[in-house]
Design a protein around this motif. Structure first.
Motif, PDB file in Angstrom:
ATOM      1  N   ASP A  22     -21.262  31.008 -19.637  1.00  0.00           N
ATOM      2  CA  ASP A  22     -22.709  31.561 -19.443  1.00  0.00           C
ATOM      3  C   ASP A  22     -22.826  32.573 -20.665  1.00  0.00           C
ATOM      4  OD1 ASP A  22     -24.710  33.391 -19.025  1.00  0.00           O
ATOM      5  OD2 ASP A  22     -24.588  32.882 -16.695  1.00  0.00           O
ATOM      6  N   MET A  23     -23.482  32.330 -21.671  1.00  0.00           N
ATOM      7  CA  MET A  23     -23.362  33.136 -23.116  1.00  0.00           C
ATOM      8  C   MET A  23     -24.030  34.611 -22.755  1.00  0.00           C
ATOM      9  SD  MET A  23     -21.896  31.223 -25.235  1.00  0.00           S
ATOM     10  CE  MET A  23     -22.219  31.491 -26.665  1.00  0.00           C
ATOM     11  N   VAL A  24     -25.295  34.467 -22.096  1.00  0.00           N
ATOM     12  CA  VAL A  24     -25.690  35.756 -21.660  1.00  0.00           C
ATOM     13  C   VAL A  24     -24.861  36.936 -20.678  1.00  0.00           C
ATOM     14  CG1 VAL A  24     -27.769  36.867 -20.716  1.00  0.00           C
ATOM     15  CG2 VAL A  24     -27.847  34.939 -21.875  1.00  0.00           C
ATOM     16  N   THR A  25     -24.395  36.111 -19.746  1.00  0.00           N
ATOM     17  CA  THR A  25     -23.566  37.000 -18.712  1.00  0.00           C
ATOM     18  C   THR A  25     -22.426  37.476 -19.482  1.00  0.00           C
ATOM     19  OG1 THR A  25     -24.496  35.863 -16.942  1.00  0.00           O
ATOM     20  CG2 THR A  25     -22.485  37.191 -16.418  1.00  0.00           C
ATOM     21  N   THR A  26     -21.587  36.514 -20.467  1.00  0.00           N
ATOM     22  CA  THR A  26     -20.287  36.958 -21.051  1.00  0.00           C
ATOM     23  C   THR A  26     -20.888  37.914 -22.067  1.00  0.00           C
ATOM     24  OG1 THR A  26     -19.598  34.525 -20.914  1.00  0.00           O
ATOM     25  CG2 THR A  26     -18.781  35.668 -22.896  1.00  0.00           C
ATOM     26  N   VAL A  59     -17.238  29.644 -27.460  1.00  0.00           N
ATOM     27  CA  VAL A  59     -18.143  28.437 -27.733  1.00  0.00           C
ATOM     28  C   VAL A  59     -18.356  28.048 -26.156  1.00  0.00           C
ATOM     29  CG1 VAL A  59     -17.995  26.045 -28.530  1.00  0.00           C
ATOM     30  CG2 VAL A  59     -16.557  27.894 -29.562  1.00  0.00           C
ATOM     31  N   ARG A  60     -19.812  27.717 -26.071  1.00  0.00           N
ATOM     32  CA  ARG A  60     -20.217  27.538 -24.813  1.00  0.00           C
ATOM     33  C   ARG A  60     -19.849  25.922 -24.262  1.00  0.00           C
ATOM     34  NH1 ARG A  60     -25.969  26.987 -25.727  1.00  0.00           N
ATOM     35  NH2 ARG A  60     -25.526  24.777 -26.108  1.00  0.00           N
ATOM     36  N   VAL A  61     -19.433  25.930 -23.151  1.00  0.00           N
ATOM     37  CA  VAL A  61     -19.171  24.701 -22.395  1.00  0.00           C
ATOM     38  C   VAL A  61     -20.445  24.253 -21.845  1.00  0.00           C
ATOM     39  CG1 VAL A  61     -17.611  23.736 -20.516  1.00  0.00           C
ATOM     40  CG2 VAL A  61     -16.778  25.726 -21.729  1.00  0.00           C
ATOM     41  N   ASP A  62     -20.668  23.153 -22.218  1.00  0.00           N
ATOM     42  CA  ASP A  62     -22.159  22.293 -21.902  1.00  0.00           C
ATOM     43  C   ASP A  62     -21.482  21.606 -20.504  1.00  0.00           C
ATOM     44  OD1 ASP A  62     -23.663  23.107 -23.663  1.00  0.00           O
ATOM     45  OD2 ASP A  62     -23.038  21.466 -25.068  1.00  0.00           O
ATOM     46  N   GLY A  63     -22.355  21.802 -19.523  1.00  0.00           N
ATOM     47  CA  GLY A  63     -22.546  20.949 -18.459  1.00  0.00           C
ATOM     48  C   GLY A  63     -21.099  21.402 -17.446  1.00  0.00           C
ATOM     49  N   GLY A  64     -20.357  22.551 -17.704  1.00  0.00           N
ATOM     50  CA  GLY A  64     -19.034  22.812 -16.887  1.00  0.00           C
ATOM     51  C   GLY A  64     -18.799  24.265 -17.047  1.00  0.00           C
ATOM     52  N   GLU A  65     -17.677  24.328 -16.264  1.00  0.00           N
ATOM     53  CA  GLU A  65     -16.830  25.795 -16.444  1.00  0.00           C
ATOM     54  C   GLU A  65     -15.763  25.791 -17.286  1.00  0.00           C
ATOM     55  OE1 GLU A  65     -17.007  28.673 -12.710  1.00  0.00           O
ATOM     56  OE2 GLU A  65     -15.412  27.191 -12.430  1.00  0.00           O
ATOM     57  N   ALA A  66     -15.449  26.992 -17.997  1.00  0.00           N
ATOM     58  CA  ALA A  66     -14.624  27.208 -18.792  1.00  0.00           C
ATOM     59  C   ALA A  66     -13.205  27.046 -18.138  1.00  0.00           C
ATOM     60  CB  ALA A  66     -14.518  28.683 -19.333  1.00  0.00           C
ATOM     61  N   LYS A  67     -12.012  26.576 -18.752  1.00  0.00           N
ATOM     62  CA  LYS A  67     -10.882  26.450 -18.217  1.00  0.00           C
ATOM     63  C   LYS A  67     -10.213  27.611 -17.993  1.00  0.00           C
ATOM     64  CE  LYS A  67     -10.467  22.384 -21.412  1.00  0.00           C
ATOM     65  NZ  LYS A  67     -11.433  22.724 -21.992  1.00  0.00           N
ATOM     66  N   GLU A  97     -18.018  42.934  -9.700  1.00  0.00           N
ATOM     67  CA  GLU A  97     -18.925  42.098  -8.868  1.00  0.00           C
ATOM     68  C   GLU A  97     -20.128  41.940 -10.240  1.00  0.00           C
ATOM     69  OE1 GLU A  97     -22.284  41.426  -5.538  1.00  0.00           O
ATOM     70  OE2 GLU A  97     -20.163  42.535  -5.009  1.00  0.00           O
ATOM     71  N   GLU A  98     -20.514  43.041 -10.773  1.00  0.00           N
ATOM     72  CA  GLU A  98     -21.535  43.117 -11.721  1.00  0.00           C
ATOM     73  C   GLU A  98     -21.273  42.426 -12.950  1.00  0.00           C
ATOM     74  OE1 GLU A  98     -23.477  46.782 -14.252  1.00  0.00           O
ATOM     75  OE2 GLU A  98     -22.091  47.271 -12.640  1.00  0.00           O
ATOM     76  N   TYR A  99     -19.921  42.500 -13.481  1.00  0.00           N
ATOM     77  CA  TYR A  99     -19.334  41.647 -14.501  1.00  0.00           C
ATOM     78  C   TYR A  99     -18.838  40.537 -14.481  1.00  0.00           C
ATOM     79  CZ  TYR A  99     -21.029  45.791 -17.139  1.00  0.00           C
ATOM     80  OH  TYR A  99     -21.798  46.922 -17.636  1.00  0.00           O
ATOM     81  N   GLY A 100     -18.782  40.205 -13.113  1.00  0.00           N
ATOM     82  CA  GLY A 100     -17.922  38.719 -12.831  1.00  0.00           C
ATOM     83  C   GLY A 100     -16.811  38.766 -13.253  1.00  0.00           C
ATOM     84  N   ILE A 101     -16.075  39.985 -13.221  1.00  0.00           N
ATOM     85  CA  ILE A 101     -14.485  39.964 -13.330  1.00  0.00           C
ATOM     86  C   ILE A 101     -13.885  39.287 -11.913  1.00  0.00           C
ATOM     87  CG2 ILE A 101     -12.479  41.538 -13.596  1.00  0.00           C
ATOM     88  CD1 ILE A 101     -14.729  43.280 -14.975  1.00  0.00           C
ATOM     89  N   ARG A 117      -3.988  44.148 -16.568  1.00  0.00           N
ATOM     90  CA  ARG A 117      -4.837  42.970 -16.888  1.00  0.00           C
ATOM     91  C   ARG A 117      -5.933  42.519 -16.021  1.00  0.00           C
ATOM     92  NH1 ARG A 117       0.462  39.206 -18.529  1.00  0.00           N
ATOM     93  NH2 ARG A 117       1.036  40.685 -20.325  1.00  0.00           N
ATOM     94  N   LEU A 118      -6.845  42.009 -16.608  1.00  0.00           N
ATOM     95  CA  LEU A 118      -8.162  41.473 -15.882  1.00  0.00           C
ATOM     96  C   LEU A 118      -8.541  40.254 -16.349  1.00  0.00           C
ATOM     97  CD1 LEU A 118     -10.986  41.691 -17.286  1.00  0.00           C
ATOM     98  CD2 LEU A 118     -10.729  44.054 -17.194  1.00  0.00           C
ATOM     99  N   GLN A 119      -9.001  39.059 -15.368  1.00  0.00           N
ATOM    100  CA  GLN A 119      -9.625  37.970 -15.904  1.00  0.00           C
ATOM    101  C   GLN A 119     -11.175  37.967 -15.666  1.00  0.00           C
ATOM    102  OE1 GLN A 119      -9.070  34.710 -13.015  1.00  0.00           O
ATOM    103  NE2 GLN A 119      -8.272  33.576 -14.963  1.00  0.00           N
ATOM    104  N   ASP A 120     -11.735  37.498 -16.881  1.00  0.00           N
ATOM    105  CA  ASP A 120     -13.291  37.607 -16.815  1.00  0.00           C
ATOM    106  C   ASP A 120     -13.875  36.389 -16.067  1.00  0.00           C
ATOM    107  OD1 ASP A 120     -13.408  35.748 -18.845  1.00  0.00           O
ATOM    108  OD2 ASP A 120     -13.723  36.996 -20.534  1.00  0.00           O
ATOM    109  N   LEU A 121     -15.167  36.215 -16.295  1.00  0.00           N
ATOM    110  CA  LEU A 121     -16.007  35.126 -15.687  1.00  0.00           C
ATOM    111  C   LEU A 121     -15.723  33.942 -16.164  1.00  0.00           C
ATOM    112  CD1 LEU A 121     -19.477  35.259 -16.867  1.00  0.00           C
ATOM    113  CD2 LEU A 121     -17.972  36.990 -17.694  1.00  0.00           C
ATOM    114  N   ASN A 122     -15.049  33.831 -17.285  1.00  0.00           N
ATOM    115  CA  ASN A 122     -14.698  32.751 -18.224  1.00  0.00           C
ATOM    116  C   ASN A 122     -13.206  32.466 -17.890  1.00  0.00           C
ATOM    117  OD1 ASN A 122     -17.322  32.137 -19.248  1.00  0.00           O
ATOM    118  ND2 ASN A 122     -16.954  33.911 -20.547  1.00  0.00           N
ATOM    119  N   PHE A 123     -12.520  32.886 -17.066  1.00  0.00           N
ATOM    120  CA  PHE A 123     -11.220  32.893 -16.856  1.00  0.00           C
ATOM    121  C   PHE A 123     -10.272  33.166 -18.036  1.00  0.00           C
ATOM    122  CE2 PHE A 123     -13.208  29.463 -14.433  1.00  0.00           C
ATOM    123  CZ  PHE A 123     -12.952  29.682 -13.052  1.00  0.00           C
TER     124      PHE A 123
END
Length: 147
Positions: A22-26, A59-67, A97-101, A117-123
């Motif tokens: 999700d480019m906007v949220t990222t 780079v945006r992942v089309d139709g799926g979620e980041a690995k 929750e606000e940032y998808g962490i 360390r933290l893991q973001d919304l894109n893993f």
């Protein structure tokens, strides 16, 4: 240490890439939480940087979620003090929750440095540390360990 003459004569390591679902949220996480500078020159990618000539391209992942990534595959951001590491850790917990962490690890101390360390919304994993730039200068000055 003297390095052999490389076969590829290049000028710059320009960038590496990570996946973004999700480019906007990222972008919001990268700018508002991590304090990175972002430029989105094309619809499918945005560049993140914080000074210097090197960038990371989301780079945006089309139709799926980041690995999902392991903690061995991370980016490190430096702050000025152990107290700033602790403040960043508290902010990560408070705004997860606000940032998808997805995950926030507890702070740890090793060799006079404090980090977490933290893991973001894109893993993607991020390490926040009070390591100084001079640490890396000294690391490269010491050279490689014996094999």
């Amino acid at each position: 240490m003297a390095y052999p003459t490389p076969l590829l004569q290049n000028d710059t390591l320009s960038h590496g890439t990570v996946e973004c679902s999700d480019m906007v949220t990222t972008r919001r996480f990268l700018t508002e939480f991590l304090g990175l500078d972002i430029h989105r020159p094309v619809k499918e990618a945005q560049y993140m940087y914080k000074g210097g000539p090197w960038t990371v391209v989301c780079v945006r992942v089309d139709g799926g979620e980041a690995k999902d990534q392991t903690q061995d595959n991370l980016f490190k951001l430096s702050v000025n003090s152990a107290a700033e590491v602790d403040a960043a850790h508290e902010a990560a917990l408070r705004h997860a929750e606000e940032y998808g962490i997805r995950k926030v690890e507890p702070p740890r101390d090793a060799d006079g440095l404090r980090s977490f360390r933290l893991q973001d919304l894109n893993f993607t994993w991020w390490e926040i540390s009070n390591v100084a730039l001079s640490h890396y200068d000294a690391l490269f000055d010491r050279g490689d360990v014996a094999h």
